[in-house]
Design a protein around this motif. Structure first.
Motif, PDB file in Angstrom:
ATOM      1  N   ASP A 279     166.987   7.399 -61.610  1.00  0.00           N
ATOM      2  CA  ASP A 279     166.481   7.668 -60.264  1.00  0.00           C
ATOM      3  C   ASP A 279     167.129   6.684 -59.301  1.00  0.00           C
ATOM      4  O   ASP A 279     166.515   5.735 -58.833  1.00  0.00           O
ATOM      5  N   LYS A 280     168.406   6.932 -59.029  1.00  0.00           N
ATOM      6  CA  LYS A 280     169.190   5.996 -58.226  1.00  0.00           C
ATOM      7  C   LYS A 280     169.983   6.733 -57.162  1.00  0.00           C
ATOM      8  O   LYS A 280     170.166   7.949 -57.226  1.00  0.00           O
ATOM      9  N   PHE A 281     170.490   5.988 -56.193  1.00  0.00           N
ATOM     10  CA  PHE A 281     171.223   6.547 -55.062  1.00  0.00           C
ATOM     11  C   PHE A 281     172.599   7.072 -55.457  1.00  0.00           C
ATOM     12  O   PHE A 281     173.042   8.122 -54.995  1.00  0.00           O
ATOM     13  N   THR A 282     173.279   6.353 -56.313  1.00  0.00           N
ATOM     14  CA  THR A 282     174.678   6.640 -56.634  1.00  0.00           C
ATOM     15  C   THR A 282     174.796   7.591 -57.819  1.00  0.00           C
ATOM     16  O   THR A 282     174.130   7.384 -58.837  1.00  0.00           O
TER      17      THR A 282
ATOM     18  N   LYS B 257     163.380   5.897 -51.124  1.00  0.00           N
ATOM     19  CA  LYS B 257     164.816   5.939 -50.861  1.00  0.00           C
ATOM     20  C   LYS B 257     165.438   4.548 -50.967  1.00  0.00           C
ATOM     21  O   LYS B 257     166.528   4.385 -51.513  1.00  0.00           O
TER      22      LYS B 257
ATOM     23  N   GLN C 110     165.736   3.609 -54.567  1.00  0.00           N
ATOM     24  CA  GLN C 110     166.880   4.263 -55.201  1.00  0.00           C
ATOM     25  C   GLN C 110     168.182   3.531 -54.891  1.00  0.00           C
ATOM     26  O   GLN C 110     169.059   3.415 -55.754  1.00  0.00           O
ATOM     27  N   MET C 111     168.330   3.038 -53.653  1.00  0.00           N
ATOM     28  CA  MET C 111     169.546   2.320 -53.277  1.00  0.00           C
ATOM     29  C   MET C 111     169.648   0.996 -54.022  1.00  0.00           C
ATOM     30  O   MET C 111     170.722   0.620 -54.513  1.00  0.00           O
TER      31      MET C 111
ATOM     32  N   CYS D 237     168.089   0.354 -56.840  1.00  0.00           N
ATOM     33  CA  CYS D 237     168.220   0.714 -58.252  1.00  0.00           C
ATOM     34  C   CYS D 237     169.677   0.966 -58.617  1.00  0.00           C
ATOM     35  O   CYS D 237     170.130   0.583 -59.706  1.00  0.00           O
ATOM     36  N   ALA D 238     170.428   1.590 -57.702  1.00  0.00           N
ATOM     37  CA  ALA D 238     171.845   1.863 -57.971  1.00  0.00           C
ATOM     38  C   ALA D 238     172.613   0.566 -58.205  1.00  0.00           C
ATOM     39  O   ALA D 238     173.479   0.494 -59.088  1.00  0.00           O
TER      40      ALA D 238
ATOM     41  N   ASP E  16     179.818   1.014 -54.728  1.00  0.00           N
ATOM     42  CA  ASP E  16     179.607   2.266 -53.999  1.00  0.00           C
ATOM     43  C   ASP E  16     179.378   1.962 -52.520  1.00  0.00           C
ATOM     44  O   ASP E  16     178.249   1.682 -52.098  1.00  0.00           O
TER      45      ASP E  16
ATOM     46  N   ASN F  42     179.214   3.853 -50.122  1.00  0.00           N
ATOM     47  CA  ASN F  42     178.329   4.808 -49.444  1.00  0.00           C
ATOM     48  C   ASN F  42     176.885   4.326 -49.429  1.00  0.00           C
ATOM     49  O   ASN F  42     176.063   4.856 -48.685  1.00  0.00           O
ATOM     50  N   ASN F  43     176.597   3.343 -50.258  1.00  0.00           N
ATOM     51  CA  ASN F  43     175.257   2.770 -50.343  1.00  0.00           C
ATOM     52  C   ASN F  43     175.123   1.679 -49.280  1.00  0.00           C
ATOM     53  O   ASN F  43     175.831   0.667 -49.329  1.00  0.00           O
TER      54      ASN F  43
END
Length: 414
Positions: A92-95, A377, A380-381, A383-384, A392, A394-395
């Motif tokens: 359950d992560k952003f990337t 949200k 998740q970021m 967590c990534a 990443d 984009n994060n």
């Protein structure tokens, strides 16, 4: 002295970064010799992998071998502080990318990777030690001693230093630079844990690394990394002077500190300890430069931050992937700038991890992690990054890591 030998690339060290780099270069028909001063298997610390490693392992054609080795499945990280417990599920992560990985005994894991590199055709010389290096225009000459302590000269177009804490080139070329991180000390051992997750009095998940915080000293923390054979890697990290107040027997100190953290003491209530524990201190390290036209430093040979988020093997593998890519382009005749093409891209992730290491010890990250009502949200970021996806861009928590963490920590503290 034996006759001089020659190869395109010499890799110093057969740990994860060395074996992966060797395999990636061999795939491109680049001639590689790996020099490893020890024999495998050998003990190494840093046993909890991050999911971001898996893509690099797969690119090196080593995934089947790693999967077949029977390591402990890992799908996240859990944190405990006093009566607070929180977990991050790496799925359950952003990337995008793998959300699971393994917790590994490094002696076995490193040998699996090294054996696989050899099976692919890489030449690996055990018990060969680099004694000196002369960097010349367009090549380098290494003085090496073999397993019989006989010296020989090895000429190469390029050197990758994957020697980890051995830091061969930083020492030989006077590249060492003090780390900005304060000195810390770790005490650790492997225990037979006897943990029954189904009947444990408090929440515990064997598929996650457990990071516990000392109930009265928030800059003191413990790791508990379970393995598939019923043992765990157990360690505590603290300022050296703080640990010194507990005495000079590392195992006795470790046991005492486990008893001081009620959650960890409960989980390890039936654990069997070995007869001694090991220590390592002053492990954070840095260098004046990561690469030149003659060499590049991989993983811990360049910079090591801190063990708190298990970033060491991930940075090592990412550096191997980046360096192999740059070398492939260089041998194809492209113009290469090692600072632009290797050092700067690598430091994107290293600097992100540094923000989180510093934030852990300042308390900012702990405030965020243990917040009772996290924003999904934002979690998740973060967590990534905990899953190793620190490159990443984009994060938002990668590209503006310090500012973003400070803002969220301030909101969580209100």
């Amino acid at each position: 002295m034996n006759q001089k030998q020659r190869t395109q690339v010499v890799i110093i060290g057969a740990g994860p970064s060395g074996s992966v780099a060797a395999a990636l270069l061999h795939q491109q028909q680049i001639d590689v010799i790996v020099l490893e001063k020890s024999t495998f298997p050998r003990f190494s610390i840093g046993e909890s992998l991050l999911p971001a490693c898996m893509a690099v392992i797969e690119q090196a054609n080593m995934l089947d071998a790693v999967t077949a080795a029977g390591f402990q499945f890992k799908d996240g990280a859990a944190f405990r502080y006093q009566d607070r417990y929180t977990a991050f599920d790496f799925n359950d992560k952003f990337t995008p990318g793998a959300g699971t990985t393994y917790q590994v005994q490094r002696g076995h894991f490193d040998k699996v990777l090294a054996d696989e590199a050899v099976a692919q055709g890489v030449e690996l010389r055990y018990e060969h030690t680099v004694e000196a290096i002369e960097c010349l225009e367009g090549k380098s000459i290494l003085t090496v001693t073999d397993e019989q302590q006989q010296p020989y000269m090895l000429e190469t177009d390029f050197v990758l230093d994957a020697s980890g804490f051995g830091r061969v080139l930083p020492q030989l070329l006077d590249l060492e630079k003090p780390s900005h991180l304060p000195p810390r000390q770790a005490i650790f051992c492997h225990v037979t844990d006897h943990i029954d997750s189904n009947h444990c009095e408090i929440e515990y998940d064997r598929n996650k690394i457990l990071i516990s915080v000392h109930p009265h000293s928030a800059d003191v923390w413990y790791w508990l990394i379970p393995f598939s054979n019923g043992t765990c890697s157990l360690g505590v990290v603290a300022p050296p002077q703080w640990l010194a107040s507990y005495g000079d027997d590392p195992l006795a100190v470790l046991k005492q500190l486990v008893n001081e953290e009620p959650g960890l003491a409960t989980v390890l209530a039936d654990a069997q300890y070995p007869t001694s524990a090991a220590t390592i201190s002053g492990y954070s390290a840095n260098v004046t430069q990561l690469a030149t036209a003659n060499y590049a430093l991989l993983g811990n040979a360049g910079e090591f931050l801190d063990p708190v988020f298990s970033s060491g093997v991930t940075i090592a593998m990412k550096s191997a992937q980046l360096a192999a890519g740059v070398l492939t382009r260089a041998f194809a005749g492209e113009s290469i700038d090692w600072q632009r093409d290797y050092a700067e891209p690598l430091m994107v992730g290293v600097d992100t991890f540094r923000t989180y290491v510093e934030g852990w010890y300042s308390g900012e990250l702990q405030t965020v992690i243990f917040h009772s009502n996290p924003d999904p949200k934002i979690k998740q970021m973060i967590c990534a990054i905990l899953a190793g996806y620190a490159w990443d861009t984009n994060n938002p928590f990668v590209i503006q890591s310090q500012r973003r963490l400070a803002v969220v920590a301030a909101l969580c503290a209100d």
